[in-house]
Design an enzyme around this catalytic site. Structure first.
Site, PDB file in Angstrom:
ATOM      1  N   SER A  89       3.075   8.574  10.601  1.00 34.90           N
ATOM      2  CA  SER A  89       3.483   8.041   9.297  1.00 34.90           C
ATOM      3  C   SER A  89       4.893   8.426   8.913  1.00 34.90           C
ATOM      4  O   SER A  89       5.386   7.999   7.864  1.00 34.90           O
ATOM      5  CB  SER A  89       2.511   8.541   8.218  1.00 34.90           C
ATOM      6  OG  SER A  89       2.706   9.912   7.946  1.00 34.90           O
ATOM      7  N   THR A 209       3.055   9.433   4.488  1.00 34.70           N
ATOM      8  CA  THR A 209       4.371   9.835   4.013  1.00 34.70           C
ATOM      9  C   THR A 209       4.278  11.332   3.824  1.00 34.70           C
ATOM     10  O   THR A 209       3.184  11.848   3.641  1.00 34.70           O
ATOM     11  CB  THR A 209       4.640   9.180   2.631  1.00 34.70           C
ATOM     12  OG1 THR A 209       4.785   7.781   2.800  1.00 34.70           O
ATOM     13  CG2 THR A 209       5.882   9.718   1.961  1.00 34.70           C
ATOM     14  N   THR A 227       9.382   8.979   5.072  1.00 35.40           N
ATOM     15  CA  THR A 227       8.290   8.151   5.610  1.00 35.40           C
ATOM     16  C   THR A 227       8.799   7.085   6.559  1.00 35.40           C
ATOM     17  O   THR A 227       9.977   6.719   6.513  1.00 35.40           O
ATOM     18  CB  THR A 227       7.567   7.440   4.434  1.00 35.40           C
ATOM     19  OG1 THR A 227       6.401   6.798   4.929  1.00 35.40           O
ATOM     20  CG2 THR A 227       8.452   6.404   3.762  1.00 35.40           C
ATOM     21  N   ARG A 237      11.420  -4.464   4.498  1.00 35.61           N
ATOM     22  CA  ARG A 237      10.644  -3.990   3.347  1.00 35.61           C
ATOM     23  C   ARG A 237      11.022  -2.539   3.041  1.00 35.61           C
ATOM     24  O   ARG A 237      11.119  -1.700   3.915  1.00 35.61           O
ATOM     25  CB  ARG A 237       9.157  -4.084   3.671  1.00 35.61           C
ATOM     26  CG  ARG A 237       8.205  -3.549   2.577  1.00 35.61           C
ATOM     27  CD  ARG A 237       7.779  -2.112   2.826  1.00 35.61           C
ATOM     28  NE  ARG A 237       6.722  -1.692   1.899  1.00 35.61           N
ATOM     29  CZ  ARG A 237       6.284  -0.451   1.814  1.00 35.61           C
ATOM     30  NH1 ARG A 237       6.796   0.495   2.568  1.00 35.61           N
ATOM     31  NH2 ARG A 237       5.338  -0.124   0.962  1.00 35.61           N
ATOM     32  N   VAL A 238      11.270  -2.263   1.768  1.00 38.18           N
ATOM     33  CA  VAL A 238      11.561  -0.902   1.326  1.00 38.18           C
ATOM     34  C   VAL A 238      10.428  -0.471   0.410  1.00 38.18           C
ATOM     35  O   VAL A 238      10.023  -1.221  -0.482  1.00 38.18           O
ATOM     36  CB  VAL A 238      12.914  -0.848   0.578  1.00 38.18           C
ATOM     37  CG1 VAL A 238      13.128   0.523  -0.053  1.00 38.18           C
ATOM     38  CG2 VAL A 238      14.060  -1.174   1.544  1.00 38.18           C
ATOM     39  N   GLY A 239       9.913   0.710   0.644  1.00 36.43           N
ATOM     40  CA  GLY A 239       8.819   1.216  -0.188  1.00 36.43           C
ATOM     41  C   GLY A 239       9.320   2.038  -1.347  1.00 36.43           C
ATOM     42  O   GLY A 239      10.490   1.959  -1.754  1.00 36.43           O
ATOM     43  N   ASP A 240       8.436   2.856  -1.877  1.00 35.97           N
ATOM     44  CA  ASP A 240       8.793   3.677  -3.038  1.00 35.97           C
ATOM     45  C   ASP A 240       9.518   4.959  -2.652  1.00 35.97           C
ATOM     46  O   ASP A 240      10.250   5.528  -3.475  1.00 35.97           O
ATOM     47  CB  ASP A 240       7.532   4.038  -3.838  1.00 35.97           C
ATOM     48  CG  ASP A 240       6.492   4.764  -2.995  1.00 35.97           C
ATOM     49  OD1 ASP A 240       6.401   4.478  -1.781  1.00 35.97           O
ATOM     50  OD2 ASP A 240       5.781   5.617  -3.541  1.00 35.97           O
ATOM     51  N   THR A 260       2.620   9.395  -2.441  1.00 36.86           N
ATOM     52  CA  THR A 260       2.297   8.704  -1.200  1.00 36.86           C
ATOM     53  C   THR A 260       1.316   7.580  -1.547  1.00 36.86           C
ATOM     54  O   THR A 260       0.760   7.558  -2.637  1.00 36.86           O
ATOM     55  CB  THR A 260       1.656   9.653  -0.159  1.00 36.86           C
ATOM     56  OG1 THR A 260       0.461  10.213  -0.711  1.00 36.86           O
ATOM     57  CG2 THR A 260       2.594  10.780   0.219  1.00 36.86           C
ATOM     58  N   GLY A 261       1.107   6.690  -0.599  1.00 33.99           N
ATOM     59  CA  GLY A 261       0.177   5.592  -0.857  1.00 33.99           C
ATOM     60  C   GLY A 261       0.911   4.273  -1.034  1.00 33.99           C
ATOM     61  O   GLY A 261       2.073   4.155  -0.638  1.00 33.99           O
ATOM     62  N   GLY A 263       3.207   1.887  -1.865  1.00 32.73           N
ATOM     63  CA  GLY A 263       4.505   1.990  -2.516  1.00 32.73           C
ATOM     64  C   GLY A 263       4.785   0.881  -3.509  1.00 32.73           C
ATOM     65  O   GLY A 263       5.454   1.094  -4.523  1.00 32.73           O
TER      66      GLY A 263
END
Ligand code: ASP
Length: 359
Positions: A89, A209, A227, A237-240, A260-261, A263
């Protein structure tokens, strides 16, 4: 171009204007945003992280006990996870995007200076957190993405390498060979449409993450989140994780929070910022994390993200540390989840509070 006399005049007017408002008790006067600063006493160093960060909190505590600033300590801690090929991850061996390319997201935030740094969709560098730290220390920016982030890393001597391991490549290939409704491309739909998205629910997807936050010997607070993001995501794609306020937030007077989780849910709620603000207002870390979980659950509307009882079909976790050393965490779906922490009594796992019990 503005002549320099005029520029000076404008500068002076702005300064005088502000002074006049404060002195006359006008609309802009009132309690400073940090009116609650100082309500939490420093009680010694502590670190907290997501469950996969047991080594990270231990390393961060060692660094802190040796005199390191919390920021260097947490980055050194998560570097161990970023380097570990068995954690799919994060960093090296992280699961790739839909094209088979590992794209990393990371952010850091430094309490005493209030500064932040982040990288998103970074390819080819194991230690995304260290590049985020360079953005904080060696640029006037907060977030660099993609090719620009990689060029910046190269400029600072980071080696560029393939981050796929044989394990992550095989997992990606299996996914690729079984492509069906199991991706993020959605057909046209309305809010009530529950027939789209992943047949088995978002919890089946691979998330992961590492977030790590700490207080050092001087009572200074910092945090990091790093992460490889959602497995098999749409390229780009960009997460949180790299977004300050979403995947991470630090306020030296109050505390730190990370996540985490899923995003996307966090990006739409800026919930790490929310957790820190709730602690500022008096919540314990656990209460603040639960508040953020409730906020996300209540503002999730698309039917394909909800179960028959209207609860989210995904999970998000929060980890928080308050300036007085209290730590806590919560997740939307729980019962078996935990977070890692370390203090002078050693490193250990602590149960996460939760909103809904996972069957
Ligand atoms: N929050 C991360 C993201 O959305 C993934 C995770 O924590 O599992 O990229």
């Amino acid at each position: 171009m503005m002549d320099s006399n005029r520029r000076q005049f404008i500068k002076k007017s702005v300064v005088l204007g502000l002074g006049a408002t404060a002195a006359s008790g006008g609309a802009l006067a009132g309690p400073a945003p940090d009116a609650h600063a100082g309500r939490f006493d420093f009680n010694g160093p502590v670190t907290i992280s997501s469950r996969n960060g047991t080594r990270a909190v231990r390393r961060a505590m060692e660094e802190i006990e040796a005199g390191a600033d919390a920021l260097d300590a947490v980055v050194a801690g998560v570097n161990l996870v970023e380097e570990d090929p068995s954690d799919t991850s994060v960093g090296y061996g992280g699961l790739p995007n839909a094209d088979g390319v590992v794209q990393l997201d990371a952010s850091v935030m430094h309490g005493p200076s209030g500064r932040a740094g982040g990288v998103a969709a970074l390819e080819g560098v194991v230690h995304a957190s260290r590049v985020a730290l360079k953005v904080l220390r060696r640029s006037d920016h907060v977030l660099l993405v993609g090719k620009g982030a990689q060029e910046f890393a190269r400029m600072h001597g980071f080696p560029i390498q393939d981050l796929m391991t044989d394990t992550s490549r095989r997992q990606w290939l299996r996914w690729k060979e079984n492509l069906s409704v199991d991706d993020e491309y959605l057909p046209e739909h309305d809010l009530e449409d529950a027939t789209i998205g992943q047949a088995d629910g978002w919890n089946e997807r691979h998330w992961g993450t590492v977030n790590c936050n700490a207080i050092d010997l001087n009572g200074n607070i910092s945090g990091v989140t790093t992460t490889s993001g959602l497995a098999f995501k749409i390229p780009g794609r960009v997460g949180d994780s790299p977004i300050i306020g979403a995947g991470l937030y630090v306020d030296n007077e109050v505390g730190a929070a990370g996540s985490t989780g899923r995003g996307e849910a966090n990006l739409e709620s800026l919930a790490s910022f929310l957790v820190v603000e709730r602690m500022r207002a008096g919540d314990t870390p656990e209460e603040a994390c639960l508040f953020a979980c409730r906020r996300i659950a209540s503002r999730t509307k698309p039917a394909y993200l909800l179960d028959v009882e209207g609860r989210p079909r995904f999970n998000v976790q929060f980890y928080a540390l308050r300036r007085d050393g209290l730590v806590g965490g919560a997740e939307i779906w729980g019962g078996r989840g935990s977070f890692a922490m370390a203090d002078r009594d050693g490193a250990r796992l602590v149960p996460l509070a939760y909103l809904f019990e996972q069957s």
